[in-house]
Scaffold this active site. Structure first.
Site, short mmCIF file in Angstrom:
data_model
loop_
_atom_site.label_atom_id
_atom_site.label_comp_id
_atom_site.label_asym_id
_atom_site.label_seq_id
_atom_site.Cartn_x
_atom_site.Cartn_y
_atom_site.Cartn_z
CE LYS A 186 -1.50 1.66 3.93
NZ LYS A 186 -0.55 2.28 4.91
CG HIS A 216 0.73 -4.69 8.07
ND1 HIS A 216 0.46 -3.42 7.68
CD2 HIS A 216 0.87 -4.64 9.42
CE1 HIS A 216 0.44 -2.63 8.73
NE2 HIS A 216 0.68 -3.35 9.82
CE LYS A 220 -1.45 -5.48 12.64
NZ LYS A 220 -0.22 -5.18 13.36
CD GLU A 254 -0.06 3.86 14.31
OE1 GLU A 254 1.01 3.27 14.10
OE2 GLU A 254 -0.63 4.55 13.47
CG ASP A 273 -0.99 5.71 6.86
OD1 ASP A 273 -0.33 5.05 6.05
OD2 ASP A 273 -0.71 5.78 8.08
CG HIS A 278 -4.19 -1.10 7.85
ND1 HIS A 278 -3.74 -1.97 6.89
CD2 HIS A 278 -3.17 -0.24 8.05
CE1 HIS A 278 -2.52 -1.63 6.53
NE2 HIS A 278 -2.15 -0.58 7.22
CE LYS A 378 0.81 7.49 11.64
NZ LYS A 378 1.12 6.09 11.91
C1 BG6 Z 1 0.96 1.26 8.13
C2 BG6 Z 1 0.80 2.75 8.15
O1 BG6 Z 1 0.25 0.70 7.06
O2 BG6 Z 1 0.45 0.72 9.35
C3 BG6 Z 1 1.50 3.36 9.35
O3 BG6 Z 1 1.35 3.29 6.95
C4 BG6 Z 1 1.03 2.71 10.62
O4 BG6 Z 1 1.28 4.77 9.40
C5 BG6 Z 1 1.12 1.20 10.51
O5 BG6 Z 1 1.85 3.18 11.68
C6 BG6 Z 1 0.47 0.55 11.70
O6 BG6 Z 1 0.73 -0.82 11.66
P1 BG6 Z 1 0.76 -1.67 13.01
O7 BG6 Z 1 0.96 -3.08 12.55
O8 BG6 Z 1 1.91 -1.13 13.82
O9 BG6 Z 1 -0.55 -1.42 13.67
#
Ligand code: BG6
Length: 529
Positions: A186, A216, A220, A254, A273, A278, A378
């Site tokens: 992505k 991703h 998980k 986050e 993003d 996600h 964030k």
């Molecule tokens: C990514 C984003 O796809 O996922 C990031 O670009 C984000 O900004 C990240 O921090 C979060 O992934 P995870 O696995 O840490 O929740």
């Protein structure tokens, strides 16, 4: 031998293979097929932190095929040996949870190669074709190739064309014929139109079954467990609908900021993003109908149907359905942190959102009128991702609830995606004693204590699925498009409207006040985490 391969002689001369006997305890449903994996963007963070650790972890579990090798590519000039040394260093730095033994690393590293390339140049691909042909003989990859695009999206199209021109994208006819696959990181497009344009280019060269659009979150463990929890147990499904569920909250918080990715983030923002991909994948897994099988098409059909059923946002009262925010300076874990506008490569007047909260409705029989609240941001109070399913309250009050005289607390099932992966069910119980006092407790399952094994990274699962040719945990073209179609009007409205009053939340808080108002307007509140 190609010129570049000659320039970077391989120190390990014997043909190394990746056979490893550590298979006990693992049921291997389908075997990975022999192939070479070309990582484009091998000098980047993703390769160092995720891809190489995941591939090495698969290797030590005996899950890589015997005929396998890896070619790293980026603009930086490096020999094979320098690349191997750099990857070993990243293993030490970023993969503390993967056991690293000298002998095993030596055997793994013998299958690592490097070929510098400027992907914008059409002549970058012939040397790759030559090296892959040579490695096919050396490592028994049978001419199958996976191209992993971990590069700037602006290079996707030149790479697709370059691979095609070098004869690397074509499948030959026949069951045993070598195949190519392409993995696309992505962001998949910037909006609906650019996603469709990228798809058009990809489909001009690859079949849909050869395209692996990575998200991703789908790799998980805890996210895959959503389907297991719902469909391997008989007790949840009868409750999993509008009769029993009052609302659902999905939180992705986050505490980190944008981690030096100012240029990318300025263009992307939180909605693109995190939410378009996600978060909507999480919504689709929680809300999907049971698929008829675990086949890639069957599961992806059901996930896509959910996205198609999400009610489009009404531009007339957008603020009551979607809110955005941007962090200002604040404190996180006792550390003073700068605001978004003070981050490197971010405009001091930036309108980019670092937080968003949405109220979604899924217009189908199962979910009619059940709100799904989604928030992601964030620099929030702490890092946590969870899905909280709030059930309807008991219909008749027999006991005094600690929440107050006229209250009955609801049961809640929380799927904790990360960290501290697990599942909790909140329920009322009688406090021991001669009177009837209610206490709300939670029944907890924690992966860490239940299994006492390392949780594999999402990339381990996804890379293995790609080697096997199973695309169930990857986004299909129609899913990506439906997700963009939902998000696009919001982005347009934000772009055309007056500038937002940013920053509107302090780093370390839980987002802007508008986020609380969004959910409180319906008589609910965000969970305090
Ligand atoms: C990514 C984003 O796809 O996922 C990031 O670009 C984000 O900004 C990240 O921090 C979060 O992934 P995870 O696995 O840490 O929740």
């Amino acid at each position: 031998m190609s010129d570049s391969a000659r320039a970077n002689p391989v120190a390990v001369t014997e043909a190394a293979t990746l056979v490893n006997p550590l298979r006990e305890g693992l049921t291997i449903e389908r075997a990975a097929e022999p192939c070479a994996m070309v990582i484009m963007g091998a000098h980047g963070d993703l390769t160092k932190r995720k891809l190489i650790p995941a591939l090495y972890a698969l290797f030590i579990q005996g899950l890589l095929p015997e005929g396998f090798c890896i070619v790293g590519q980026s603009r930086t000039a490096m020999s094979h040996e320098q690349f191997r040394a750099a990857m070993l260093e990243s293993m030490r730095q970023f993969a503390a949870d993967v056991p690293l033994a000298d002998e095993e690393w030596r055997r793994f590293a013998a299958c690592l190669y490097y070929l510098p390339a400027d992907f914008a140049r059409p002549d970058a691909f012939q040397p790759l074709a030559e090296l892959l042909a040579e490695l096919a003989g050396r490592h028994g990859t049978q001419g199958n190739n996976i191209f992993y695009l971990s590069i700037a999206p602006s290079l996707y199209v030149p790479v697709i064309h370059g691979l095609s021109a070098a004869g690397l994208a074509a499948s030959r006819p026949g069951k045993q014929a070598p195949w190519p696959r392409i993995v696309v990181e992505k962001p998949f497009g910037h909006d609906l139109q650019s996603a469709q344009a990228l798809d058009h280019e990809l489909h001009g060269v690859f079949g849909e079954h050869q395209i692996f659009r990575i998200d991703h979150y789908l790799g998980k463990e805890t996210v895959q467990n959503i389907m297991v929890l719902r469909f391997a147990n008989g007790i949840f499904e009868p409750l999993w609908n509008r009769q029993h569920i009052e609302h659902i909250q999905i939180t992705n918080a986050e505490s980190i900021g944008i981690e030096g990715r100012g240029s990318y983030y300025e263009e992307a923002g939180n909605l693109r993003d995190m939410v378009q991909n996600h978060m909507l994948q999480l919504v689709s897994l929680v809300a999907m109908e049971p698929p008829i099988s675990l086949d890639a098409e069957a599961t992806r059909d059901e996930r896509t149907k959910v996205l198609k059923a999400i009610r489009p946002f009404n531009p007339a009262n957008l603020d009551q359905q979607v809110v955005r925010g941007q962090y200002g300076p604040g404190w996180i874990l006792g550390q003073k942190v700068p605001g978004y506008r003070q981050e490197p490569k971010v405009s001091p007047e930036s309108r980019t959102e670092t937080f968003s909260a949405l109220k979604l409705f899924i217009d189908n029989w199962r979910w009619a009128d059940v709100p799904f609240y989604v928030r992601s941001g964030k620099r929030l109070g702490k890092s946590i991702t969870e899905i909280a399913i709030q059930f309807r309250r008991a219909p008749h009050k027999l006991f005094r609830d600690p929440a107050g005289d006229d209250q009955i607390s609801p049961n809640m099932l929380v799927l904790q995606i990360q960290p501290d992966e697990g599942i909790s069910l909140k329920f009322a119980t009688k406090q021991p004693g001669p009177t009837t006092q209610i206490r709300w407790l939670s029944m907890d399952f924690r992966y860490g204590t239940a299994f006492a094994v390392r949780t594999p990274s999402a990339y381990e699962r996804l890379l293995l699925d790609c080697l096997v040719g199973d695309a169930s945990l990857f986004a299909r073209t129609d899913q990506v498009e439906v997700a963009w179609a939902l998000i696009d009007p919001v982005l347009r409205a934000w772009n055309q409207g007056p500038p937002p009053a940013f920053p509107d939340y302090s780093a370390g808080s839980w987002g802007p006040p508008a986020s609380d108002r969004l959910i409180e307007a319906d008589g609910f509140a965000w969970r305090r985490l």
